[in-house]
Design an enzyme around this catalytic site. Sequence first.
Site, PDB file in Angstrom:
ATOM      1  N   THR A 216       0.791  -1.120   0.159  1.00 62.40           N
ATOM      2  CA  THR A 216      -0.113  -0.142   0.058  1.00 62.40           C
ATOM      3  C   THR A 216       0.823   1.403  -0.049  1.00 62.40           C
ATOM      4  OG1 THR A 216      -2.047   0.836   0.947  1.00 62.40           O
ATOM      5  CG2 THR A 216      -0.638   0.071   2.357  1.00 62.40           C
TER       6      THR A 216
ATOM      7  N   CYS B  83      -3.159   7.447   7.673  1.00 61.83           N
ATOM      8  CA  CYS B  83      -3.633   6.305   7.839  1.00 61.83           C
ATOM      9  C   CYS B  83      -2.961   5.088   8.327  1.00 61.83           C
ATOM     10  CB  CYS B  83      -4.212   5.692   6.392  1.00 61.83           C
ATOM     11  SG  CYS B  83      -5.276   6.685   5.480  1.00 61.83           S
TER      12      CYS B  83
ATOM     13  N   HIS C 215      -5.798  -1.212   4.762  1.00 61.38           N
ATOM     14  CA  HIS C 215      -5.348   0.406   4.780  1.00 61.38           C
ATOM     15  C   HIS C 215      -6.665   1.046   5.462  1.00 61.38           C
ATOM     16  CE1 HIS C 215      -3.574   3.966   2.280  1.00 61.38           C
ATOM     17  NE2 HIS C 215      -4.170   4.490   3.252  1.00 61.38           N
TER      18      HIS C 215
END
Lengths: 157, 216
Positions: A21, A27, A44
Amino acid sequence: MIHNVGMADAKVAKGDDTLRTLGLGSCVGLVLFDPSSQVAGLAHIMLPTSHGTTEDRFKYADTAVETLLGQLIEQGANRNHVRAKLAGGAQMFAFSTGMDLVRIGPRNVEAIIAQLVLLHIPIVGSDVGGHVGRTIQVQCDSGQIWIKTVLQGDRFI
Amino acid sequence: MDMHHERGMEVTDSYQLDSYAADILCELGNIGAAHAATALSELLQAPIAMRVPQVELVPFDEISMTLGGPEVVVAGVFLQVTGDIEGTMFFIQSMKSAKQLVSNICGGEESKDGFSDIGLSALGEVGNILAANYLSALMDFTQLRMLPSVPLVAVDMAQSILSIALQTDQMGGRYALVIHTAVHHREEQEDAHFFLFPFPGAQDVLLHALGIGGSV
Protein backbone atom coordinates in the site's frame (compact mmCIF):
# COMPACT_ATOMS: atom_id res chain seq x y z
CA MET A 1 2.80 -11.44 -7.39
CA ILE A 2 2.24 -8.01 -5.88
CA HIS A 3 -1.26 -7.07 -4.71
CA ASN A 4 -1.93 -3.36 -4.35
CA VAL A 5 -4.20 -2.35 -1.51
CA GLY A 6 -6.07 0.93 -1.97
CA MET A 7 -7.30 3.32 0.70
CA ALA A 8 -10.09 1.90 2.85
CA ASP A 9 -9.44 -1.50 1.30
CA ALA A 10 -7.78 -4.79 2.24
CA LYS A 11 -6.37 -7.91 0.59
CA VAL A 12 -5.33 -11.35 1.74
CA ALA A 13 -2.67 -13.44 -0.02
CA LYS A 14 -0.39 -16.43 0.53
CA GLY A 15 3.11 -17.80 0.12
CA ASP A 16 5.60 -15.75 -1.85
CA ASP A 17 3.06 -13.09 -2.83
CA THR A 18 3.50 -9.57 -1.53
CA LEU A 19 0.95 -6.99 -0.41
CA ARG A 20 1.62 -3.30 -0.90
CA THR A 21 0.00 0.00 0.00
CA LEU A 22 1.32 3.41 -1.03
CA GLY A 23 1.63 6.77 0.65
CA LEU A 24 0.37 6.07 4.16
CA GLY A 25 0.20 9.32 6.08
CA SER A 26 -2.19 9.37 9.03
CA CYS A 27 -3.72 6.15 7.68
CA VAL A 28 -2.47 2.90 9.16
CA GLY A 29 -1.39 -0.25 7.34
CA LEU A 30 -2.52 -3.16 9.51
CA VAL A 31 -0.87 -6.49 8.72
CA LEU A 32 -2.26 -9.74 10.14
CA PHE A 33 -0.27 -12.86 9.33
CA ASP A 34 0.09 -16.49 10.28
CA PRO A 35 3.64 -17.70 9.61
CA SER A 36 2.61 -21.38 9.94
CA SER A 37 0.14 -21.25 7.05
CA GLN A 38 1.92 -18.34 5.29
CA VAL A 39 -1.31 -16.39 4.93
CA ALA A 40 -1.20 -12.62 5.37
CA GLY A 41 -3.62 -9.73 5.04
CA LEU A 42 -3.12 -5.98 4.74
CA ALA A 43 -5.75 -3.33 5.46
CA HIS A 44 -5.38 0.41 4.74
CA ILE A 45 -7.34 1.91 7.65
CA MET A 46 -8.35 5.59 7.59
CA LEU A 47 -10.43 6.39 10.66
CA PRO A 48 -10.80 5.13 14.25
CA THR A 49 -14.53 4.52 14.43
CA SER A 50 -17.33 3.56 12.04
CA HIS A 51 -20.08 5.07 14.23
CA GLY A 52 -22.21 2.08 13.30
CA THR A 53 -21.73 2.31 9.52
CA THR A 54 -21.73 -1.14 7.97
CA GLU A 55 -20.21 -0.13 4.63
CA ASP A 56 -16.50 0.25 3.93
CA ARG A 57 -15.52 -2.05 6.78
CA PHE A 58 -11.80 -1.67 6.08
CA LYS A 59 -11.96 2.10 6.35
CA TYR A 60 -12.51 2.03 10.11
CA ALA A 61 -10.36 0.53 12.88
CA ASP A 62 -13.32 -0.81 14.84
CA THR A 63 -14.63 -2.87 11.91
CA ALA A 64 -11.45 -3.57 9.91
CA VAL A 65 -9.50 -5.71 12.38
CA GLU A 66 -12.17 -8.34 12.92
CA THR A 67 -13.15 -8.43 9.24
CA LEU A 68 -9.55 -8.90 8.13
CA LEU A 69 -9.06 -11.65 10.73
CA GLY A 70 -12.16 -13.42 9.35
CA GLN A 71 -10.77 -13.30 5.80
CA LEU A 72 -7.41 -14.66 6.96
CA ILE A 73 -9.12 -17.63 8.62
CA GLU A 74 -11.18 -18.23 5.47
CA GLN A 75 -7.92 -18.46 3.54
CA GLY A 76 -6.57 -21.09 5.89
CA ALA A 77 -4.85 -19.15 8.67
CA ASN A 78 -4.84 -20.66 12.15
CA ARG A 79 -6.59 -18.24 14.52
CA ASN A 80 -4.17 -19.01 17.36
CA HIS A 81 -1.08 -18.26 15.28
CA VAL A 82 -2.18 -14.90 13.90
CA ARG A 83 0.06 -11.95 14.75
CA ALA A 84 -0.14 -8.26 13.91
CA LYS A 85 2.17 -5.52 12.68
CA LEU A 86 1.36 -1.85 12.22
CA ALA A 87 2.86 0.90 10.11
CA GLY A 88 1.76 4.48 9.48
CA GLY A 89 -0.40 6.62 11.73
CA ALA A 90 1.85 9.62 11.28
CA GLN A 91 1.08 13.19 12.18
CA MET A 92 1.97 14.65 8.78
CA PHE A 93 1.67 18.22 9.92
CA ALA A 94 3.80 18.99 12.95
CA PHE A 95 3.18 21.94 15.29
CA SER A 96 -0.51 21.39 15.22
CA THR A 97 -1.78 20.72 18.69
CA GLY A 98 -5.48 21.11 19.14
CA MET A 99 -6.58 20.36 15.60
CA ASP A 100 -8.52 17.11 15.76
CA LEU A 101 -8.07 16.32 12.10
CA VAL A 102 -4.33 16.53 12.45
CA ARG A 103 -4.18 14.10 15.38
CA ILE A 104 -6.02 11.43 13.40
CA GLY A 105 -2.89 9.27 12.96
CA PRO A 106 -2.27 8.58 16.67
CA ARG A 107 -6.03 8.08 17.19
CA ASN A 108 -6.08 5.47 14.43
CA VAL A 109 -3.18 3.61 16.02
CA GLU A 110 -4.83 3.64 19.46
CA ALA A 111 -8.11 2.35 18.04
CA ILE A 112 -6.42 -0.50 16.15
CA ILE A 113 -4.39 -1.56 19.18
CA ALA A 114 -7.58 -1.61 21.26
CA GLN A 115 -9.18 -4.01 18.75
CA LEU A 116 -6.08 -6.24 18.65
CA VAL A 117 -6.08 -6.46 22.45
CA LEU A 118 -9.78 -7.32 22.43
CA LEU A 119 -9.18 -10.11 19.91
CA HIS A 120 -6.02 -11.35 21.70
CA ILE A 121 -3.81 -10.84 18.67
CA PRO A 122 -0.19 -10.15 19.68
CA ILE A 123 1.55 -7.16 18.09
CA VAL A 124 5.00 -8.29 17.01
CA GLY A 125 6.19 -5.20 15.17
CA SER A 126 5.27 -1.58 14.61
CA ASP A 127 6.58 1.54 12.97
CA VAL A 128 4.01 4.20 13.73
CA GLY A 129 3.78 7.91 14.46
CA GLY A 130 6.37 10.50 13.61
CA HIS A 131 5.85 13.04 10.85
CA VAL A 132 6.62 10.94 7.81
CA GLY A 133 4.72 9.26 4.97
CA ARG A 134 5.28 5.55 4.41
CA THR A 135 4.87 3.04 1.59
CA ILE A 136 4.82 -0.53 2.86
CA GLN A 137 5.31 -3.91 1.24
CA VAL A 138 4.52 -7.14 3.09
CA GLN A 139 6.06 -10.53 2.42
CA CYS A 140 3.18 -12.97 2.98
CA ASP A 141 5.24 -16.03 3.95
CA SER A 142 7.33 -14.30 6.62
CA GLY A 143 5.19 -11.34 7.56
CA GLN A 144 8.20 -9.08 7.10
CA ILE A 145 7.36 -5.49 6.12
CA TRP A 146 9.58 -3.30 3.99
CA ILE A 147 8.87 0.34 4.89
CA LYS A 148 9.92 3.07 2.48
CA THR A 149 10.01 6.74 3.46
CA VAL A 150 11.03 9.79 1.49
CA LEU A 151 13.13 11.57 4.06
CA GLN A 152 14.18 8.84 6.48
CA GLY A 153 15.22 6.00 4.18
CA ASP A 154 14.00 2.41 4.32
CA ARG A 155 13.59 -0.01 7.18
CA PHE A 156 12.21 -3.48 7.89
CA ILE A 157 9.96 -4.68 10.68
CA MET B 1 -35.27 24.25 -8.44
CA ASP B 2 -35.24 20.59 -7.57
CA MET B 3 -32.22 18.45 -8.23
CA HIS B 4 -32.79 16.17 -11.16
CA HIS B 5 -30.37 13.33 -11.21
CA GLU B 6 -30.92 12.32 -14.80
CA ARG B 7 -28.35 14.97 -15.60
CA GLY B 8 -26.08 13.75 -12.83
CA MET B 9 -22.52 12.84 -13.72
CA GLU B 10 -22.12 10.33 -10.99
CA VAL B 11 -23.94 9.33 -7.84
CA THR B 12 -22.25 8.09 -4.70
CA ASP B 13 -23.29 7.53 -1.12
CA SER B 14 -22.15 10.93 0.08
CA TYR B 15 -22.48 13.27 -2.88
CA GLN B 16 -24.52 13.86 -5.94
CA LEU B 17 -22.70 16.03 -8.40
CA ASP B 18 -25.09 17.50 -10.90
CA SER B 19 -23.42 18.90 -14.02
CA TYR B 20 -25.09 22.24 -13.34
CA ALA B 21 -23.74 22.27 -9.79
CA ALA B 22 -20.34 21.30 -11.17
CA ASP B 23 -20.39 24.38 -13.42
CA ILE B 24 -21.09 26.61 -10.43
CA LEU B 25 -18.37 25.00 -8.33
CA CYS B 26 -15.99 25.35 -11.26
CA GLU B 27 -16.75 29.05 -11.40
CA LEU B 28 -16.05 29.32 -7.69
CA GLY B 29 -12.70 27.61 -8.23
CA ASN B 30 -12.05 30.11 -10.99
CA ILE B 31 -12.80 33.12 -8.80
CA GLY B 32 -10.84 31.84 -5.80
CA ALA B 33 -7.80 30.70 -7.73
CA ALA B 34 -7.69 33.86 -9.85
CA HIS B 35 -7.41 36.00 -6.71
CA ALA B 36 -4.85 33.66 -5.18
CA ALA B 37 -2.85 33.60 -8.43
CA THR B 38 -2.84 37.39 -8.49
CA ALA B 39 -1.47 37.44 -4.95
CA LEU B 40 1.18 34.87 -5.93
CA SER B 41 2.12 36.89 -8.96
CA GLU B 42 2.59 39.97 -6.77
CA LEU B 43 4.70 38.03 -4.28
CA LEU B 44 6.94 36.69 -7.03
CA GLN B 45 6.73 39.77 -9.21
CA ALA B 46 6.28 37.44 -12.12
CA PRO B 47 3.33 36.57 -14.33
CA ILE B 48 1.33 33.53 -13.24
CA ALA B 49 -1.03 31.70 -15.56
CA MET B 50 -3.99 29.66 -14.44
CA ARG B 51 -5.45 26.49 -15.88
CA VAL B 52 -9.17 25.76 -16.10
CA PRO B 53 -10.46 24.53 -12.72
CA GLN B 54 -11.55 20.90 -12.47
CA VAL B 55 -14.51 19.90 -10.33
CA GLU B 56 -14.62 16.18 -9.77
CA LEU B 57 -15.86 13.41 -7.56
CA VAL B 58 -12.58 11.61 -7.09
CA PRO B 59 -12.23 8.06 -5.79
CA PHE B 60 -9.98 8.22 -2.73
CA ASP B 61 -7.24 6.22 -4.46
CA GLU B 62 -6.97 8.73 -7.31
CA ILE B 63 -6.68 11.80 -5.13
CA SER B 64 -2.97 12.28 -5.88
CA MET B 65 -3.10 11.47 -9.61
CA THR B 66 -3.08 15.13 -10.68
CA LEU B 67 0.20 15.51 -8.79
CA GLY B 68 1.82 12.55 -10.51
CA GLY B 69 0.87 9.68 -8.18
CA PRO B 70 0.74 8.68 -4.50
CA GLU B 71 4.50 8.66 -3.90
CA VAL B 72 5.55 11.84 -5.68
CA VAL B 73 7.27 14.18 -3.23
CA VAL B 74 5.56 17.55 -2.91
CA ALA B 75 5.54 20.58 -0.62
CA GLY B 76 2.07 21.08 0.81
CA VAL B 77 0.34 23.72 2.88
CA PHE B 78 -2.83 22.56 4.56
CA LEU B 79 -5.65 24.58 6.13
CA GLN B 80 -8.97 23.73 7.66
CA VAL B 81 -11.89 25.88 6.63
CA THR B 82 -14.67 26.59 9.10
CA GLY B 83 -17.74 28.81 9.00
CA ASP B 84 -20.82 28.50 6.77
CA ILE B 85 -18.79 26.36 4.40
CA GLU B 86 -16.53 23.75 5.95
CA GLY B 87 -13.80 21.64 4.47
CA THR B 88 -10.09 21.50 3.85
CA MET B 89 -7.79 23.35 1.54
CA PHE B 90 -4.31 22.70 0.16
CA PHE B 91 -1.69 24.65 -1.72
CA ILE B 92 0.64 22.06 -3.23
CA GLN B 93 3.81 22.56 -5.21
CA SER B 94 6.41 20.35 -6.79
CA MET B 95 9.72 20.42 -4.90
CA LYS B 96 11.26 22.40 -7.72
CA SER B 97 8.71 25.17 -7.73
CA ALA B 98 8.52 25.28 -3.91
CA LYS B 99 12.30 25.77 -3.76
CA GLN B 100 12.12 28.43 -6.40
CA LEU B 101 9.41 30.20 -4.43
CA VAL B 102 11.37 30.07 -1.18
CA SER B 103 14.56 31.31 -2.78
CA ASN B 104 12.66 34.14 -4.48
CA ILE B 105 11.23 35.24 -1.17
CA CYS B 106 14.04 34.53 1.29
CA GLY B 107 17.00 34.74 -1.04
CA GLY B 108 19.73 32.09 -1.00
CA GLU B 109 19.49 28.44 -1.96
CA GLU B 110 17.62 25.77 -0.09
CA SER B 111 19.48 22.53 0.63
CA LYS B 112 19.13 19.66 -1.81
CA ASP B 113 17.03 17.34 0.37
CA GLY B 114 14.51 19.49 2.16
CA PHE B 115 13.81 22.96 3.45
CA SER B 116 15.29 25.02 6.24
CA ASP B 117 13.00 26.08 9.09
CA ILE B 118 12.85 29.54 7.54
CA GLY B 119 12.00 28.00 4.17
CA LEU B 120 9.17 25.96 5.70
CA SER B 121 7.76 28.94 7.50
CA ALA B 122 7.95 31.01 4.29
CA LEU B 123 5.98 28.27 2.51
CA GLY B 124 3.38 28.35 5.28
CA GLU B 125 3.11 32.11 5.07
CA VAL B 126 2.71 32.08 1.30
CA GLY B 127 0.05 29.37 1.65
CA ASN B 128 -1.67 31.52 4.24
CA ILE B 129 -1.75 34.58 2.00
CA LEU B 130 -2.97 32.62 -1.01
CA ALA B 131 -5.66 30.77 0.95
CA ALA B 132 -6.88 34.02 2.48
CA ASN B 133 -7.14 35.55 -1.00
CA TYR B 134 -8.88 32.49 -2.37
CA LEU B 135 -11.40 32.33 0.45
CA SER B 136 -12.10 36.04 0.67
CA ALA B 137 -12.94 36.07 -3.03
CA LEU B 138 -15.41 33.23 -2.44
CA MET B 139 -16.84 35.01 0.57
CA ASP B 140 -17.40 38.20 -1.44
CA PHE B 141 -19.10 36.19 -4.15
CA THR B 142 -21.29 33.96 -1.99
CA GLN B 143 -21.75 36.13 1.11
CA LEU B 144 -20.88 33.05 3.17
CA ARG B 145 -18.27 32.89 5.93
CA MET B 146 -15.18 30.75 5.31
CA LEU B 147 -12.41 31.04 7.84
CA PRO B 148 -8.98 29.50 7.32
CA SER B 149 -7.12 27.87 10.21
CA VAL B 150 -3.42 28.40 10.87
CA PRO B 151 -1.54 26.95 7.86
CA LEU B 152 0.43 23.74 8.38
CA VAL B 153 3.30 22.68 6.16
CA ALA B 154 4.56 19.23 5.17
CA VAL B 155 7.03 17.98 2.59
CA ASP B 156 6.39 14.34 1.77
CA MET B 157 4.52 11.90 -0.48
CA ALA B 158 1.50 13.44 -2.21
CA GLN B 159 -1.00 10.90 -0.96
CA SER B 160 0.29 11.05 2.63
CA ILE B 161 -0.40 14.78 2.60
CA LEU B 162 -3.68 14.94 0.68
CA SER B 163 -5.27 11.96 2.40
CA ILE B 164 -5.85 14.04 5.53
CA ALA B 165 -8.67 15.73 3.60
CA LEU B 166 -10.46 12.38 3.54
CA GLN B 167 -9.84 11.44 7.15
CA THR B 168 -12.77 13.02 8.84
CA ASP B 169 -16.12 11.57 9.81
CA GLN B 170 -17.80 14.12 7.51
CA MET B 171 -16.21 12.43 4.49
CA GLY B 172 -18.29 9.29 4.22
CA GLY B 173 -17.88 6.70 1.50
CA ARG B 174 -14.93 6.46 -0.84
CA TYR B 175 -15.32 9.50 -3.09
CA ALA B 176 -14.47 13.13 -2.37
CA LEU B 177 -15.61 16.27 -4.11
CA VAL B 178 -12.62 18.36 -5.07
CA ILE B 179 -12.25 21.74 -6.73
CA HIS B 180 -8.78 21.69 -8.23
CA THR B 181 -7.01 24.56 -9.97
CA ALA B 182 -3.45 24.48 -11.25
CA VAL B 183 -1.39 27.62 -11.74
CA HIS B 184 2.02 27.94 -13.34
CA HIS B 185 4.74 30.34 -14.33
CA ARG B 186 4.19 31.47 -17.86
CA GLU B 187 7.36 30.02 -19.33
CA GLU B 188 7.47 26.88 -17.26
CA GLN B 189 5.46 23.74 -16.83
CA GLU B 190 6.06 23.56 -13.09
CA ASP B 191 2.64 23.64 -11.54
CA ALA B 192 1.30 24.77 -8.24
CA HIS B 193 -2.11 23.49 -7.22
CA PHE B 194 -5.04 24.65 -5.16
CA PHE B 195 -7.32 21.95 -3.82
CA LEU B 196 -10.55 22.75 -2.02
CA PHE B 197 -12.41 19.80 -0.50
CA PRO B 198 -15.79 21.01 0.73
CA PHE B 199 -17.39 18.65 3.24
CA PRO B 200 -20.62 17.01 2.04
CA GLY B 201 -23.37 19.48 2.77
CA ALA B 202 -21.24 22.46 1.78
CA GLN B 203 -22.33 22.03 -1.83
CA ASP B 204 -25.99 22.52 -0.94
CA VAL B 205 -25.19 25.50 1.27
CA LEU B 206 -23.23 27.06 -1.58
CA LEU B 207 -25.86 26.54 -4.23
CA HIS B 208 -28.56 27.73 -1.86
CA ALA B 209 -26.61 30.90 -1.05
CA LEU B 210 -26.23 31.58 -4.76
CA GLY B 211 -30.00 31.32 -5.12
CA ILE B 212 -29.87 28.20 -7.24
CA GLY B 213 -31.68 25.95 -4.81
CA GLY B 214 -30.04 22.63 -4.23
CA SER B 215 -31.47 19.69 -2.37
CA VAL B 216 -31.33 21.19 1.13
